[in-house]
Design an enzyme around this catalytic site. Structure first.
Site, short mmCIF file in Angstrom:
data_model
loop_
_atom_site.label_atom_id
_atom_site.label_comp_id
_atom_site.label_asym_id
_atom_site.label_seq_id
_atom_site.Cartn_x
_atom_site.Cartn_y
_atom_site.Cartn_z
N ASP A 1 2.35 2.00 3.39
CA ASP A 1 3.37 1.10 3.95
C ASP A 1 4.78 1.58 3.63
O ASP A 1 5.73 1.27 4.35
CB ASP A 1 3.26 -0.31 3.32
CG ASP A 1 1.87 -0.87 3.30
OD1 ASP A 1 1.07 -0.49 4.18
OD2 ASP A 1 1.55 -1.66 2.41
N GLU B 1 -11.13 -6.91 -3.61
CA GLU B 1 -10.92 -7.89 -2.54
C GLU B 1 -12.13 -7.90 -1.61
O GLU B 1 -12.32 -6.94 -0.84
CB GLU B 1 -9.66 -7.58 -1.75
CG GLU B 1 -9.37 -8.58 -0.65
CD GLU B 1 -8.06 -8.34 0.04
OE1 GLU B 1 -7.12 -7.85 -0.62
OE2 GLU B 1 -7.97 -8.62 1.24
N ASP C 1 -5.32 -12.96 10.38
CA ASP C 1 -4.22 -12.84 9.40
C ASP C 1 -2.99 -13.64 9.81
O ASP C 1 -1.86 -13.12 9.80
CB ASP C 1 -3.82 -11.37 9.21
CG ASP C 1 -4.76 -10.63 8.26
OD1 ASP C 1 -4.68 -9.39 8.19
OD2 ASP C 1 -5.58 -11.29 7.61
N ASP D 1 -5.20 -13.76 -1.37
CA ASP D 1 -4.48 -13.39 -0.16
C ASP D 1 -4.49 -14.63 0.71
O ASP D 1 -5.56 -15.07 1.16
CB ASP D 1 -5.17 -12.23 0.58
CG ASP D 1 -4.64 -10.88 0.12
OD1 ASP D 1 -5.10 -9.86 0.66
OD2 ASP D 1 -3.79 -10.85 -0.79
N HIS E 1 0.89 -1.17 0.00
CA HIS E 1 0.00 0.00 0.00
C HIS E 1 0.93 1.21 0.00
O HIS E 1 2.02 1.16 0.57
CB HIS E 1 -0.82 0.14 1.29
CG HIS E 1 -1.70 -0.97 1.66
ND1 HIS E 1 -1.24 -2.11 2.28
CD2 HIS E 1 -3.03 -1.12 1.54
CE1 HIS E 1 -2.27 -2.90 2.54
NE2 HIS E 1 -3.36 -2.33 2.09
#
Ligand code: 3MF
Ligand code: MG
Length: 435
Positions: A103, A231, A308, A295, A100
């Protein structure tokens, strides 16, 4: 350069018998599976945000990781972070990464400064990608962390935020294009609502659809060859997220005439949050022609949110890659590890070991899925179950008959349907033979 991963050698394939924590037991990149090297089936990517931007905080506690690139408030530490990231890509031998905008560079005073910083880091990445051969699986914009996005991006009640979102996606799509990105992803973490009491669903859906049409139009104007991916996720952080699941997104794409221009990036944890299995979402997307990328991670089944975590369940992963292989495999998509360490896993080696384990689980799952598909038993049994539809009469019934004709036929032929076993347990036993 950085010595963050000092002393850790490139990870090598040592085979299933290896006792070495930092060796692949199943991921043998050049091993041919169904006619092409494993690495080209799996197309692994590291998620910059979880591995390098996240500092270990959770809703009840702050930073736990202490990295050479902290505090993440300057372009200098942004470059140190990039050095460490590419060092890890080299050690793991991963072909791709994903980012991103937020990031990879600190936010500026205004949009112009943020964009200039992004462009500076894209230049820096470009040199490193050239040197290492690591590609960009996809870029994306973080339109969920900064407070300006609290009420949405494209679906925001304030047109200034819609405009800011358009400028942000343009900058990130340009950057992705410049780096030869294979895809561009949009995850609408704030494209949803906290309460219906202040929400106009019809208006927000129109805004979201128009925005995506603008993204596709721009993609075509700049000649971006990658795939635009939505997504899905049902909720979190929003109470309800509009891109709830595959079926919902497909209906949305149909409404805005985008089914030929947009595919989906499907996340294991999001499928579970939506009450589906990962393989359900993959099979449905494949049947609708919108399966793009994944993902890869896992959720903790005792917690009701997106944990996650790195995948560690080979049977689950095998069923996922079975659907992907059955659909013909990835084209521009791949396996992005949208997965993070637990916040107590503090050491650089933990980052490496987590990816080694995740890559191995995916490789073992891929090999099992390929064996299942090449063996053909499962597909033969599935085809046999529908064989009754292969006759001319059955096809005429499906495509041309009326309800009156159904009634006439059932009475005339005195049809009394006889149920047949679905053989589920035998099919589950068959799958387990490959694992
Ligand atoms: C949230 C996610 C996101 C998306 C990312 C790219 C932070 O649950 O999965 O990761 O994957 O924003 O769209
Ligand atoms: Mg994700």
């Amino acid at each position: 350069m950085t010595d963050f991963f000092e002393g850790i050698d490139p990870i090598r394939y040592e085979g299933p018998g290896s006792e070495n924590d930092l060796a692949f037991r199943h991921y043998n990149p050049d091993e041919v599976v169904m006619g092409k090297p494993m690495k080209d089936h799996l197309r692994f990517a590291v998620a910059y945000w979880h591995s390098f931007a996240w500092e270990g905080g959770d809703p009840f506690g702050g930073q736990t990781f202490l990295r050479p690139w902290h505090p993440q408030d300057s372009m200098e530490t942004a470059r140190i972070k990039a050095d460490a990231a590419f060092e890890m890509f080299r050690i793991l031998g991963v072909p791709f990464f994903c980012w991103h905008d937020a990031d990879i560079r600190p936010e500026g005073e205004n949009f112009a400064e943020s964009k200039a910083r992004l462009d500076e880091m894209i230049d820096y990445f470009g040199v490193k990608m050239e040197d290492t051969g690591v590609g960009l699986l996809w870029g994306t914009a973080n339109m969920f962390s900064h407070r300006r996005w609290m009420s949405g991006a494209a679906t925001n009640p304030d047109p200034d935020v819609f405009a800011y979102a358009g400028a942000t996606v343009k900058a990130c799509l340009d950057a992705t294009h410049r780096l030869g990105g294979q895809n561009y992803v949009l995850w609408g973490g704030r494209e949803g609502y906290e309460t219906l009491l202040n929400t106009d669903l019809k208006r927000e859906r129109q805004q979201a659809g128009r925005f995506l049409q603008m993204v596709v139009d721009y993609k075509e104007r700049i000649g971006f060859q990658g795939t635009i991916l939505i997504e899905p996720k049902p909720q979190e952080p929003s109470k309800h997220q509009y891109d709830y699941d595959v079926a919902t997104v497909y209906g949305f794409l149909r409404d805005f005439d985008l089914t030929d221009h947009v595919k989906l990036n499907i996340e294991q944890g999001h499928a579970i949050l939506a009450g589906h299995s990962f393989e359900h979402e993959l099979a449905l997307a494949a049947s609708l022609g919108v399966l793009g990328s994944i993902d890869m991670n896992r959720n903790d089944y005792q917690s009701g949110w997106d944990t996650d975590q790195f995948p560690n369940n080979t049977p689950e992963v095998a069923l996922a890659y079975y659907e992907i292989l059955k659909a013909g495999g990835f084209t521009t998509g791949g396996t992005n590890f949208d997965a993070k360490l637990r916040r107590q896993s503090l050491d650089p080696e933990d980052l490496i070991a987590a990816h080694v384990g995740g890559m191995d689980v995916c490789a073992a799952g891929l090999k099992a899925a390929a064996a299942m598909l090449e063996d053909g038993k499962l597909e033969a049994l599935r085809a046999e179950r529908y064989a009754g539809w292969d006759s001319e009469d059955a096809q005429a019934l499906l495509h041309h008959a009326t309800l009156e004709q159904c009634e006439e036929c059932v009475i005339e032929r005195d049809i009394r349907p006889e149920p047949r076993s679905g053989k589920q347990e035998r099919l589950e036993n068959l799958v387990n033979r490959y694992l």
